[in-house]
Every structure is written in structure tokens, then in C-alpha cells.
Write an enzyme that holds these catalytic residues in place. Structure first.
Site, PDB file in Angstrom:
ATOM      1  N   ARG A  89       0.841  -1.191   0.000  1.00 43.80           N
ATOM      2  CA  ARG A  89       0.000   0.000   0.000  1.00 43.80           C
ATOM      3  C   ARG A  89       0.879   1.245   0.000  1.00 43.80           C
ATOM      4  O   ARG A  89       0.459   2.309  -0.404  1.00 43.80           O
ATOM      5  CB  ARG A  89      -0.908  -0.013   1.233  1.00 43.80           C
ATOM      6  CG  ARG A  89      -1.859   1.132   1.318  1.00 43.80           C
ATOM      7  CD  ARG A  89      -2.756   1.003   2.528  1.00 43.80           C
ATOM      8  NE  ARG A  89      -3.697  -0.083   2.403  1.00 43.80           N
ATOM      9  CZ  ARG A  89      -3.864  -1.037   3.333  1.00 43.80           C
ATOM     10  NH1 ARG A  89      -3.148  -1.043   4.421  1.00 43.80           N
ATOM     11  NH2 ARG A  89      -4.757  -1.979   3.148  1.00 43.80           N
ATOM     12  N   TYR A  90       2.087   1.077   0.484  1.00 51.05           N
ATOM     13  CA  TYR A  90       2.988   2.219   0.609  1.00 51.05           C
ATOM     14  C   TYR A  90       4.249   1.950  -0.189  1.00 51.05           C
ATOM     15  O   TYR A  90       4.665   0.805  -0.328  1.00 51.05           O
ATOM     16  CB  TYR A  90       3.377   2.424   2.075  1.00 51.05           C
ATOM     17  CG  TYR A  90       2.197   2.522   2.987  1.00 51.05           C
ATOM     18  CD1 TYR A  90       1.371   3.636   2.933  1.00 51.05           C
ATOM     19  CD2 TYR A  90       1.886   1.504   3.868  1.00 51.05           C
ATOM     20  CE1 TYR A  90       0.259   3.717   3.758  1.00 51.05           C
ATOM     21  CE2 TYR A  90       0.776   1.581   4.701  1.00 51.05           C
ATOM     22  CZ  TYR A  90      -0.027   2.696   4.635  1.00 51.05           C
ATOM     23  OH  TYR A  90      -1.125   2.780   5.436  1.00 51.05           O
ATOM     24  N   ARG A  93       7.630  -0.597   1.005  1.00 52.47           N
ATOM     25  CA  ARG A  93       7.416  -1.662   1.974  1.00 52.47           C
ATOM     26  C   ARG A  93       6.124  -2.417   1.686  1.00 52.47           C
ATOM     27  O   ARG A  93       5.195  -1.866   1.115  1.00 52.47           O
ATOM     28  CB  ARG A  93       7.425  -1.121   3.397  1.00 52.47           C
ATOM     29  CG  ARG A  93       6.388  -0.048   3.694  1.00 52.47           C
ATOM     30  CD  ARG A  93       6.881   0.807   4.870  1.00 52.47           C
ATOM     31  NE  ARG A  93       5.832   1.564   5.527  1.00 52.47           N
ATOM     32  CZ  ARG A  93       5.399   2.754   5.150  1.00 52.47           C
ATOM     33  NH1 ARG A  93       5.883   3.317   4.060  1.00 52.47           N
ATOM     34  NH2 ARG A  93       4.471   3.377   5.841  1.00 52.47           N
ATOM     35  N   CYS A 102      -2.388 -19.446  13.258  1.00 53.01           N
ATOM     36  CA  CYS A 102      -2.003 -18.688  14.452  1.00 53.01           C
ATOM     37  C   CYS A 102      -2.065 -19.642  15.632  1.00 53.01           C
ATOM     38  O   CYS A 102      -2.775 -20.645  15.587  1.00 53.01           O
ATOM     39  CB  CYS A 102      -2.976 -17.543  14.702  1.00 53.01           C
ATOM     40  SG  CYS A 102      -2.906 -16.291  13.425  1.00 53.01           S
ATOM     41  N   CYS A 106      -7.703 -14.800  17.485  1.00 49.80           N
ATOM     42  CA  CYS A 106      -8.273 -13.681  18.229  1.00 49.80           C
ATOM     43  C   CYS A 106      -9.670 -13.393  17.693  1.00 49.80           C
ATOM     44  O   CYS A 106      -9.899 -13.416  16.481  1.00 49.80           O
ATOM     45  CB  CYS A 106      -7.397 -12.447  18.071  1.00 49.80           C
ATOM     46  SG  CYS A 106      -5.681 -12.770  18.487  1.00 49.80           S
ATOM     47  N   CYS A 109      -9.995 -10.533  14.955  1.00 47.95           N
ATOM     48  CA  CYS A 109      -8.929 -10.479  13.946  1.00 47.95           C
ATOM     49  C   CYS A 109      -9.421  -9.853  12.637  1.00 47.95           C
ATOM     50  O   CYS A 109     -10.474 -10.219  12.132  1.00 47.95           O
ATOM     51  CB  CYS A 109      -8.434 -11.892  13.670  1.00 47.95           C
ATOM     52  SG  CYS A 109      -7.204 -11.941  12.363  1.00 47.95           S
ATOM     53  N   ASP A 267     -10.490  -2.252  13.132  1.00 40.48           N
ATOM     54  CA  ASP A 267     -10.978  -2.132  11.759  1.00 40.48           C
ATOM     55  C   ASP A 267     -12.460  -2.495  11.709  1.00 40.48           C
ATOM     56  O   ASP A 267     -12.984  -3.130  12.616  1.00 40.48           O
ATOM     57  CB  ASP A 267     -10.181  -3.065  10.839  1.00 40.48           C
ATOM     58  CG  ASP A 267      -8.713  -2.704  10.833  1.00 40.48           C
ATOM     59  OD1 ASP A 267      -8.404  -1.504  10.763  1.00 40.48           O
ATOM     60  OD2 ASP A 267      -7.875  -3.627  10.919  1.00 40.48           O
ATOM     61  N   LYS A 311      -3.440   3.749   6.496  1.00 38.55           N
ATOM     62  CA  LYS A 311      -3.493   4.163   7.894  1.00 38.55           C
ATOM     63  C   LYS A 311      -3.641   5.669   8.028  1.00 38.55           C
ATOM     64  O   LYS A 311      -2.988   6.419   7.334  1.00 38.55           O
ATOM     65  CB  LYS A 311      -2.185   3.762   8.592  1.00 38.55           C
ATOM     66  CG  LYS A 311      -2.026   2.291   8.776  1.00 38.55           C
ATOM     67  CD  LYS A 311      -0.797   2.013   9.644  1.00 38.55           C
ATOM     68  CE  LYS A 311      -0.558   0.541   9.768  1.00 38.55           C
ATOM     69  NZ  LYS A 311      -0.202  -0.091   8.482  1.00 38.55           N
TER      70      LYS A 311
HETATM   71  C1  LIG Z   1       0.547  -1.056   8.247  1.00 41.75           C
HETATM   72  C2  LIG Z   1       1.072  -1.419   6.960  1.00 41.75           C
HETATM   73  C3  LIG Z   1       2.426  -1.256   6.666  1.00 41.75           C
HETATM   74  C4  LIG Z   1       3.414  -0.728   7.662  1.00 41.75           C
HETATM   75  O1  LIG Z   1       3.152   0.594   7.978  1.00 41.75           O
HETATM   76  P1  LIG Z   1       4.178   1.356   8.954  1.00 41.75           P
HETATM   77  O2  LIG Z   1       3.501   2.648   9.218  1.00 41.75           O
HETATM   78  O3  LIG Z   1       5.458   1.478   8.205  1.00 41.75           O
HETATM   79  O4  LIG Z   1       4.335   0.511  10.174  1.00 41.75           O
HETATM   80  C5  LIG Z   1       2.857  -1.605   5.414  1.00 41.75           C
HETATM   81  N1  LIG Z   1       2.029  -2.089   4.487  1.00 41.75           N
HETATM   82  C6  LIG Z   1       0.710  -2.253   4.738  1.00 41.75           C
HETATM   83  C7  LIG Z   1      -0.161  -2.781   3.662  1.00 41.75           C
HETATM   84  C8  LIG Z   1       0.188  -1.923   5.977  1.00 41.75           C
HETATM   85  O5  LIG Z   1      -1.118  -2.090   6.227  1.00 41.75           O
HETATM   86  S1  SF4 Z   2      -4.983 -10.938  15.341  1.00 38.73           S
HETATM   87 FE1  SF4 Z   2      -5.427 -12.470  13.759  1.00 38.73          FE
HETATM   88  S2  SF4 Z   2      -3.473 -12.803  12.715  1.00 38.73           S
HETATM   89 FE2  SF4 Z   2      -3.019 -11.819  14.680  1.00 38.73          FE
HETATM   90  S3  SF4 Z   2      -2.617 -13.498  16.095  1.00 38.73           S
HETATM   91 FE3  SF4 Z   2      -4.765 -12.956  16.309  1.00 38.73          FE
HETATM   92  S4  SF4 Z   2      -5.827 -14.344  14.896  1.00 38.73           S
HETATM   93 FE4  SF4 Z   2      -3.686 -14.346  14.331  1.00 38.73          FE
END
Ligand SMILES: *Cc1c(COP(=O)(O)O)cnc(C)c1O
Ligand code: SF4
Length: 356
Positions: A89-90, A93, A102, A106, A109, A267, A311
Site C-alpha cells: 500500500r505504501y 514496503r 495462528c 483472536c 482479527c 478495523d 493508515k
Molecule cells: C501497516 C502497513 C504497513 C506498515 O506501515 P508502517 O507505518 O510502516 O508501520 C505496510 N504495508 C501495509 C499494507 C500496511 O497495512
Molecule cells: S490478530 Fe489475527 S493474525 Fe493476529 S494473532 Fe490474532 S488471529 Fe492471528
């Protein structure tokens, strides 16, 4: 993995906490839609007879999960995927899903459409690695899932080894909840973590009661293996939506040398609305935290807007108004002060490389 240590049947669960007939039925119904799995260790942290126990609320299914509000893919990850197991998305990275397993599922999740559901990101692992080898922008890879520490040691070793051979990728992050919910699951990966360090570990932890001696031991082991450790927390109604609880959590983390990095607004995930905290409450909690704890304990409070838009940092707005060059601001105690905003005009793009 040693299945005896990960509980996914109601009978074993009822050995740890008291469940009435109604709860047993509920768990059966809900787990047919969203599987449940609780490490025996995490189960042992629950208060036996208290359905509102903050540990239990995160782990044990309830009928509220069958609510219809929310969306299945709140982050729009399917819209930004490059391969079935990699999305960006960015610039620079991206997130690499290495497994959908997992140690614990959770109940809130945001990838519950995938985790424990038979999705196998492993099948596109080679495709993702090949992409990362030949693309030209990615310099940081975030291993996620599922939980990367649920891989077999040889698999994690293999993925890290391939990534470390790509010179352009300078930073590898590992997102994990294993040190919190299943700390004994860390030991078998120590060699790989050490060999491919420094790795950035981002640990998902939500409550001060999750800071156990076992967790403390896992943090120490990670540090000894050369990892840099930061944390992320999800703001959850009835679990940690209180400035005192979060202050305690973040202070304990800082004492252990773990930097609180993100506090996430939940979310808009399907079947988790009962965990949502209102934004104004979250912002007020952050404002109280700024008053009461060290700046080291303050994470970024952020929200992922639905639809893959990324974000958004959330903050109290401390600027009240402007009058000419005067900016009127309020401090943390509600007192008003001013700042003369009379700097000469300047631009960040003077180097000529970026154009913002
Ligand atoms: C959260 C996220 C990141 C990392 O974001 P940082 O602000 O660098 O921690 C990278 N890619 C995606 C798709 C994300 O959702
Ligand atoms: S939030 Fe989702 S991905 Fe993260 S540990 Fe819990 S179940 Fe697994």
C-alpha cells in the site's frame, strides 16, 4: 506443532474455565463460522468463572460474532495484492503473508476471513519471493499472516534466508503474537532469528495481564537473539478501553525495553463490532496517556480506513484557532497559549529530489 498445547475443542476449554450449557452451544455455533483455538498457556491466564475476563474475551467465541455489521476484508487487501501472499500500500514496503495459522484465533482479527480457514499463502510463497527478487522498489518486508512463528523452523529459516540474499531489502519485520499467547513456541526459532538478525519484531499485545513471566522470558530471548522489539495493540471495548489499563501495559513494555509502536483503532471487521471503541473515546484515552506516562510509552494511535486507503494517524487537535501569524493552542491541561508562526517561507523539496 504440538497440538496438545493448542486447544480447539470445547471439552478441553471447559477444563480451564467454567462454561454453562448456553456458552457451550454458542461456542459450537460460532466456531463453525470462525474457528477457535486457544493455547493452553493463554487459557491458564483466564479467570475461571468470569465471562468478562479480558483474556477470555479475546479468545473465547461469543454469539455477538454472528452480528452482520462490518465487512470481510476491511483493509481492502484483495485490492492491493501483488501476489496472493504479498500486498503493498505504501512505497518501499509491503506485507508478506507466510502462513494463515495462528497459535490463537483472536476474536476480533481483521484477517479472520483467512486465518484458520484453509487459505494457504504457502502456495504462492515462491511467486512472492521471485517478485521480491526482481521488483525494484521494496526495501522493507513485513512477515505476517497468520503468525510467522507458526511456520516450521526450516520454513522460517528458508524464507528469511531468501529475503536476506536480496541486498535491496534492508529491513525485515516479523509480526507475531506467539511471544504473548504461546511463548513456548518461540524457542524452536531462536537460531533462525539470530542468524538473520537484526530482525524487527512487532509483537501484538493488548492487556497488562498478558505481560507474564513467560512473555518477559520470550522478550529476553528475542533480544539475546539480536531482535529489535516493538509492539502493537488493538483498542478493544471491555478489554483495554481505559487509560489506566493502557498506561500500565505501555509502561510495563517500556520497562522490558519494548517500544509501543501502534495502538490500532479496530478495523470495520465483520462480526467484531462489539469490540469497537468510539473514536472520541480513543482520542481522549491518548490525551490522558500523554499527561500521565513517559513519551516513550506513547504509541501512534491509528486507524485503517476501509477499502485499502491506508493508515490514518488519529490525534487530539491541539490547535484551536489562528489569527494572522498567531496560533492559539491548548496544552494537555486545557490551558490556552500562543505561538508566533512567523517563519520565512520554506519548502521541503529544496533538494530537488522530492516534490511534495
Ligand atoms: C501497516 C502497513 C504497513 C506498515 O506501515 P508502517 O507505518 O510502516 O508501520 C505496510 N504495508 C501495509 C499494507 C500496511 O497495512
Ligand atoms: S490478530 Fe489475527 S493474525 Fe493476529 S494473532 Fe490474532 S488471529 Fe492471528
Amino acid at each position: 506443532m504440538d497440538e496438545g498445547r493448542l486447544i480447539s475443542d470445547i471439552e478441553s476449554l471447559s477444563g480451564l474455565i467454567s462454561l454453562d450449557g448456553k456458552s457451550v452451544k454458542e461456542i459450537g455455533r460460532v466456531s463453525a463460522v470462525y474457528p477457535f483455538r486457544v493455547p493452553r498457556f493463554y487459557g491458564s491466564l483466564m479467570e475461571r468463572g468470569n465471562p468478562s475476563c479480558p483474556i477470555r474475551l479475546q479468545a473465547v467465541p461469543t454469539a455477538a460474532e454472528l452480528g452482520r455489521r462490518g465487512v470481510t476484508d476491511p483493509l481492502g487487501e484483495s485490492l492491493i495484492s501483488v501476489t496472493p501472499s504479498f500486498f503493498t500500500r505504501y512505497p518501499g514496503r509491503g506485507v508478506f503473508l507466510v502462513t494463515a495459522e495462528c497459535a490463537m484465533y483472536c476474536r476480533f482479527c481483521n484477517r479472520r476471513r483467512l486465518v484458520g480457514k484453509g487459505f494457504r499463502p504457502e502456495t504462492s510463497r515462491e511467486e512472492t519471493l521471485a517478485y521480491l527478487e526482481q521488483c525494484d522498489g521494496i526495501r522493507e518486508v513485513i512477515l505476517s499472516g497468520g503468525d510467522p512463528l507458526m511456520l516450521q523452523p526450516a520454513e522460517l529459516e528458508y524464507v528469511l534466508g531468501r529475503l536476506r540474499k536480496i541486498e535491496r531489502i534492508g529491513v525485515v519485520r516479523v509480526s507475531s503474537r506467539v511471544p504473548v499467547v504461546f511463548p513456548e513456541g518461540l524457542e524452536r526459532h531462536r537460531q533462525a532469528i539470530k542468524r538473520h538478525g537484526p530482525l524487527w519484531f512487532i509483537i501484538h499485545i493488548n492487556h497488562p495481564r498478558e505481560v507474564t513471566p513467560e512473555f518477559t522470558g520470550a522478550v529476553r530471548a528475542l533480544r539475546e537473539a539480536g531482535a529489535v522489539i516493538i509492539s502493537q495493540t488493538v483498542l478493544l471495548r471491555r478489554v483495554n478501553d481505559c487509560c489506566h489499563i493502557l498506561a500500565r501495559l505501555f509502561e510495563k513494555l517500556v520497562e522490558l525495553g519494548v517500544k509501543p509502536y501502534y495502538l490500532f483503532q479496530l478495523d470495520d471487521v465483520l462480526g467484531a463490532t462489539h469490540f469497537k471503541v468510539r473514536l472520541e473515546t480513543g482520542i481522549a484515552i491518548m490525551r490522558s496517556l500523554r499527561k500521565s506516562v513517559s513519551g516513550l510509552c506513547i504509541p501512534h494511535y491509528a486507524l485503517d480506513i476501509t477499502g485499502g486507503l491506508g493508515k490514518i494517524p488519529l490525534e487530539n487537535d491541539y490547535i484551536r484557532r489562528r489569527k494572522g501569524q498567531r496560533v492559539f493552542m491548548e496544552n494537555l491541561y486545557g490551558e490556552e497559549g500562543t505561538y508566533r508562526d512567523d517563519g520565512e517561507e520554506s519548502r521541503c523539496n529544496d533538494c530537488g529530489i522530492c516534490r511534495v
